[in-house]
Motif scaffolding. Structure first.
Motif, PDB file in Angstrom:
ATOM      1  N   HIS A 169      62.730  31.091  19.483  1.00 12.44           N
ATOM      2  CA  HIS A 169      64.155  31.235  19.732  1.00 12.44           C
ATOM      3  C   HIS A 169      64.926  31.384  18.425  1.00 12.44           C
ATOM      4  CE1 HIS A 169      63.784  30.525  23.992  1.00 12.44           C
ATOM      5  NE2 HIS A 169      63.006  29.476  23.730  1.00 12.44           N
ATOM      6  N   GLY A 170      64.510  30.659  17.412  1.00 14.05           N
ATOM      7  CA  GLY A 170      65.177  30.741  16.119  1.00 14.05           C
ATOM      8  C   GLY A 170      65.072  32.132  15.510  1.00 14.05           C
ATOM      9  N   ALA A 171      63.890  32.723  15.618  1.00 13.07           N
ATOM     10  CA  ALA A 171      63.691  34.072  15.075  1.00 13.07           C
ATOM     11  C   ALA A 171      64.512  35.098  15.856  1.00 13.07           C
ATOM     12  CB  ALA A 171      62.212  34.437  15.112  1.00 13.07           C
ATOM     13  N   LEU A 172      64.618  34.911  17.152  1.00 15.97           N
ATOM     14  CA  LEU A 172      65.424  35.827  17.959  1.00 15.97           C
ATOM     15  C   LEU A 172      66.892  35.757  17.553  1.00 15.97           C
ATOM     16  CD1 LEU A 172      65.753  37.735  20.420  1.00 15.97           C
ATOM     17  CD2 LEU A 172      66.118  35.663  21.773  1.00 15.97           C
ATOM     18  N   TRP A 173      67.419  34.533  17.387  1.00 15.87           N
ATOM     19  CA  TRP A 173      68.819  34.396  16.991  1.00 15.87           C
ATOM     20  C   TRP A 173      69.051  34.886  15.567  1.00 15.87           C
ATOM     21  CZ3 TRP A 173      72.552  34.169  20.224  1.00 15.87           C
ATOM     22  CH2 TRP A 173      72.371  33.581  21.463  1.00 15.87           C
ATOM     23  N   LEU A 174      68.061  34.729  14.698  1.00 15.12           N
ATOM     24  CA  LEU A 174      68.170  35.226  13.332  1.00 15.12           C
ATOM     25  C   LEU A 174      68.262  36.746  13.327  1.00 15.12           C
ATOM     26  CD1 LEU A 174      68.079  34.429  10.307  1.00 15.12           C
ATOM     27  CD2 LEU A 174      65.616  34.797  10.428  1.00 15.12           C
ATOM     28  N   ARG A 175      67.416  37.408  14.107  1.00 16.59           N
ATOM     29  CA  ARG A 175      67.475  38.875  14.211  1.00 16.59           C
ATOM     30  C   ARG A 175      68.774  39.334  14.855  1.00 16.59           C
ATOM     31  NH1 ARG A 175      62.775  39.445  17.397  1.00 16.59           N
ATOM     32  NH2 ARG A 175      61.602  37.777  16.479  1.00 16.59           N
ATOM     33  N   THR A 176      69.253  38.585  15.846  1.00 15.68           N
ATOM     34  CA  THR A 176      70.532  38.924  16.473  1.00 15.68           C
ATOM     35  C   THR A 176      71.664  38.840  15.456  1.00 15.68           C
ATOM     36  OG1 THR A 176      69.743  38.076  18.591  1.00 15.68           O
ATOM     37  CG2 THR A 176      72.120  38.312  18.332  1.00 15.68           C
ATOM     38  N   GLY A 177      71.633  37.814  14.612  1.00 14.24           N
ATOM     39  CA  GLY A 177      72.642  37.675  13.572  1.00 14.24           C
ATOM     40  C   GLY A 177      72.630  38.837  12.600  1.00 14.24           C
ATOM     41  N   VAL A 178      71.439  39.283  12.214  1.00 15.01           N
ATOM     42  CA  VAL A 178      71.332  40.416  11.291  1.00 15.01           C
ATOM     43  C   VAL A 178      71.867  41.685  11.938  1.00 15.01           C
ATOM     44  CG1 VAL A 178      69.683  41.897  10.080  1.00 15.01           C
ATOM     45  CG2 VAL A 178      69.448  39.425   9.955  1.00 15.01           C
ATOM     46  N   VAL A 179      71.519  41.897  13.207  1.00 15.84           N
ATOM     47  CA  VAL A 179      72.006  43.094  13.912  1.00 15.84           C
ATOM     48  C   VAL A 179      73.529  43.080  14.003  1.00 15.84           C
ATOM     49  CG1 VAL A 179      72.050  44.234  16.172  1.00 15.84           C
ATOM     50  CG2 VAL A 179      69.880  43.513  15.182  1.00 15.84           C
ATOM     51  N   LEU A 180      74.110  41.941  14.352  1.00 14.62           N
ATOM     52  CA  LEU A 180      75.571  41.855  14.443  1.00 14.62           C
ATOM     53  C   LEU A 180      76.218  42.015  13.070  1.00 14.62           C
ATOM     54  CD1 LEU A 180      76.093  38.938  16.980  1.00 14.62           C
ATOM     55  CD2 LEU A 180      76.314  41.387  17.381  1.00 14.62           C
ATOM     56  N   LEU A 181      75.568  41.502  12.051  1.00 14.79           N
ATOM     57  CA  LEU A 181      76.088  41.611  10.697  1.00 14.79           C
ATOM     58  C   LEU A 181      76.129  43.067  10.246  1.00 14.79           C
ATOM     59  CD1 LEU A 181      77.084  39.792   8.427  1.00 14.79           C
ATOM     60  CD2 LEU A 181      74.744  39.564   7.655  1.00 14.79           C
ATOM     61  N   VAL A 182      75.178  43.869  10.676  1.00 16.65           N
ATOM     62  CA  VAL A 182      75.161  45.291  10.330  1.00 16.65           C
ATOM     63  C   VAL A 182      76.051  46.095  11.268  1.00 16.65           C
ATOM     64  CG1 VAL A 182      73.652  47.321  10.237  1.00 16.65           C
ATOM     65  CG2 VAL A 182      72.892  45.156   9.260  1.00 16.65           C
ATOM     66  N   LEU A 183      76.078  45.726  12.534  1.00 22.34           N
ATOM     67  CA  LEU A 183      76.846  46.471  13.531  1.00 22.34           C
ATOM     68  C   LEU A 183      78.355  46.369  13.312  1.00 22.34           C
ATOM     69  CD1 LEU A 183      76.587  48.160  16.123  1.00 22.34           C
ATOM     70  CD2 LEU A 183      76.750  46.024  17.405  1.00 22.34           C
ATOM     71  N   GLY A 184      78.827  45.229  12.810  1.00 24.21           N
ATOM     72  CA  GLY A 184      80.260  45.036  12.592  1.00 24.21           C
ATOM     73  C   GLY A 184      80.888  46.052  11.639  1.00 24.21           C
ATOM     74  N   PRO A 185      80.369  46.209  10.423  1.00 23.84           N
ATOM     75  CA  PRO A 185      80.950  47.218   9.521  1.00 23.84           C
ATOM     76  C   PRO A 185      80.793  48.645  10.027  1.00 23.84           C
ATOM     77  CG  PRO A 185      79.685  45.630   8.258  1.00 23.84           C
ATOM     78  CD  PRO A 185      79.429  45.340   9.708  1.00 23.84           C
ATOM     79  N   VAL A 186      79.708  48.916  10.758  1.00 25.07           N
ATOM     80  CA  VAL A 186      79.540  50.262  11.321  1.00 25.07           C
ATOM     81  C   VAL A 186      80.653  50.537  12.323  1.00 25.07           C
ATOM     82  CG1 VAL A 186      78.045  51.690  12.784  1.00 25.07           C
ATOM     83  CG2 VAL A 186      77.069  50.360  10.893  1.00 25.07           C
ATOM     84  N   MET A 187      80.946  49.553  13.175  1.00 27.78           N
ATOM     85  CA  MET A 187      82.045  49.721  14.139  1.00 27.78           C
ATOM     86  C   MET A 187      83.382  49.894  13.423  1.00 27.78           C
ATOM     87  SD  MET A 187      81.324  47.125  17.309  1.00 27.78           S
ATOM     88  CE  MET A 187      83.007  47.259  17.839  1.00 27.78           C
ATOM     89  N   ALA A 188      83.614  49.114  12.380  1.00 27.61           N
ATOM     90  CA  ALA A 188      84.868  49.224  11.641  1.00 27.61           C
ATOM     91  C   ALA A 188      84.994  50.589  10.980  1.00 27.61           C
ATOM     92  CB  ALA A 188      84.955  48.115  10.600  1.00 27.61           C
ATOM     93  N   LEU A 189      83.907  51.112  10.425  1.00 29.13           N
ATOM     94  CA  LEU A 189      83.936  52.433   9.802  1.00 29.13           C
ATOM     95  C   LEU A 189      84.202  53.524  10.833  1.00 29.13           C
ATOM     96  CD1 LEU A 189      83.498  54.163   7.247  1.00 29.13           C
ATOM     97  CD2 LEU A 189      81.099  54.303   7.918  1.00 29.13           C
ATOM     98  N   LEU A 190      83.538  53.432  11.987  1.00 25.83           N
ATOM     99  CA  LEU A 190      83.786  54.421  13.044  1.00 25.83           C
ATOM    100  C   LEU A 190      85.233  54.355  13.541  1.00 25.83           C
ATOM    101  CD1 LEU A 190      80.479  54.203  15.103  1.00 25.83           C
ATOM    102  CD2 LEU A 190      81.211  56.023  13.548  1.00 25.83           C
ATOM    103  N   ALA A 191      85.782  53.163  13.651  1.00 25.35           N
ATOM    104  CA  ALA A 191      87.174  53.021  14.083  1.00 25.35           C
ATOM    105  C   ALA A 191      88.120  53.605  13.033  1.00 25.35           C
ATOM    106  CB  ALA A 191      87.493  51.555  14.329  1.00 25.35           C
ATOM    107  N   TYR A 192      87.799  53.422  11.765  1.00 28.29           N
ATOM    108  CA  TYR A 192      88.620  53.996  10.686  1.00 28.29           C
ATOM    109  C   TYR A 192      88.628  55.517  10.773  1.00 28.29           C
ATOM    110  CZ  TYR A 192      90.049  55.344   5.983  1.00 28.29           C
ATOM    111  OH  TYR A 192      90.681  55.929   4.928  1.00 28.29           O
TER     112      TYR A 192
END
Length: 125
Positions: free
Chosen positions: A26-49
């Motif tokens: 479970h810890g590894a799953l949440w760690l990977r989820t955190g990394v994905v969200l950490l990368v997905l956030g700036p991508v969304m912000a750039l697309l919105a810009y």
């Protein structure tokens, strides 16, 4: 009476303390989820810009602003998840090492024969 290794005794003590097993995944799953969200956030912000600068319609620009704020929020949540689950492994190792070092120190100070990790009891005088 069978002779058990230190690792077996440590695992038994962890079970008694009801500490969750890190091998559950479970810890590894949440760690990977955190990394994905950490990368997905700036991508969304750039697309919105880019979306907001390719139109002169105020309604579309406001939608892009909301998407960008959502991207920032995803980045913050991703960073929090990543930090929490990456520090868990380090702190778990640190705690096990501290308990081992304290047991060794107690043996050295008592002057008795060194005990194996996890033995319970106070040396008799």
């Amino acid at each position: 009476m069978t002779e058990s290794t230190r690792a077996d005794r440590f695992t038994a003590e962890l079970a008694e303390l009801k500490i969750p097993d890190p091998a559950a995944g479970h810890g590894a799953l949440w760690l990977r989820t955190g990394v994905v969200l950490l990368v997905l956030g700036p991508v969304m912000a750039l697309l919105a810009y880019l979306m907001s600068h390719n139109t002169s319609d105020a309604l579309v620009q406001r939608d892009a602003l909301i998407i960008a704020l959502g991207g920032v929020a995803l980045s913050i949540v991703g960073a929090a998840l990543f930090l929490r689950y990456s520090l868990t492994g380090v702190l778990r190792y640190w705690m096990a090492r501290q308990s081992y070092d304290l047991a060794q120190l107690a043996d050295r100070l008592s002057g008795g024969a060194p005990r194996e990790y996890g033995e319970v009891g106070v040396p008799q005088r």
